[in-house]
Design a protein around this motif. Structure first.
Motif: not given
Length: 169
Positions: A143-151
């Motif tokens: 849901r967040t930019p950091a989570e999208i980057a990690i995924a």
């Protein structure tokens, strides 16, 4: 018996493969900032392609205004980080024409990709358009930019290692 996972956990692992790899983020955005930041720790050469000179990112090792300057090759993963930009069609067309390992575009998979019409309007064949991965990253409910980057980075690692991702071994 030697367990490679234990060796990594205890700091006894051999040096990682020294394969060249580049992550190119197209368009500065909160997601590109996180992608470029985390990719450095994963050993990627990072490049931001941003045609607008007023947009920058301190996490990019390089910021360039054109794909030609990004040095695309078959070790390059490209992620388009903003699908509302007018340049999306021409930049994706040129990315598809270059040699890259992987190309992905952020976006909701429940809607037709915002890249499809611009690419068709530019005469890009459907089989080339299909090379653009969408959505990007592993399905972890980001849901967040950091989570999208990690995924996204986890998905790229899985793909480079010919693994499906997830918890299946």
């Amino acid at each position: 018996m030697h367990d490679a996972s234990c060796a990594v956990a205890h700091g006894d692992a051999p040096e990682p493969r020294d394969e060249p790899k580049t992550l190119v983020a197209i368009f500065a955005s909160p997601v590109s900032a996180q992608l470029l930041r985390y990719a450095l720790d994963l050993g990627y050469r990072t490049v931001l392609v941003e045609p607008d000179p007023t947009r920058t990112d301190p996490h990019a090792a390089e910021t360039v205004s054109t794909l030609d300057a990004a040095g695309l090759d078959d070790n390059t993963d490209v992620v388009v980080c903003d699908h509302h930009r007018a340049e999306i069609g021409t930049l994706l067309r040129d990315t598809l024409a270059a040699k890259t390992r992987w190309i992905g575009l952020m976006g909701n998979p429940r809607h037709e990709g915002p890249h499809i019409k611009p690419l068709r309007d530019l005469g890009v064949p459907d089989e080339e358009i299909a090379r653009v991965h969408r959505p990007i990253g592993l399905n972890i409910g980001s849901r967040t930019p950091a989570e999208i980057a990690i995924a996204t980075l986890a998905g790229l690692i899985a793909d480079r290692n010919t693994r499906p991702g997830g918890f299946a071994f």
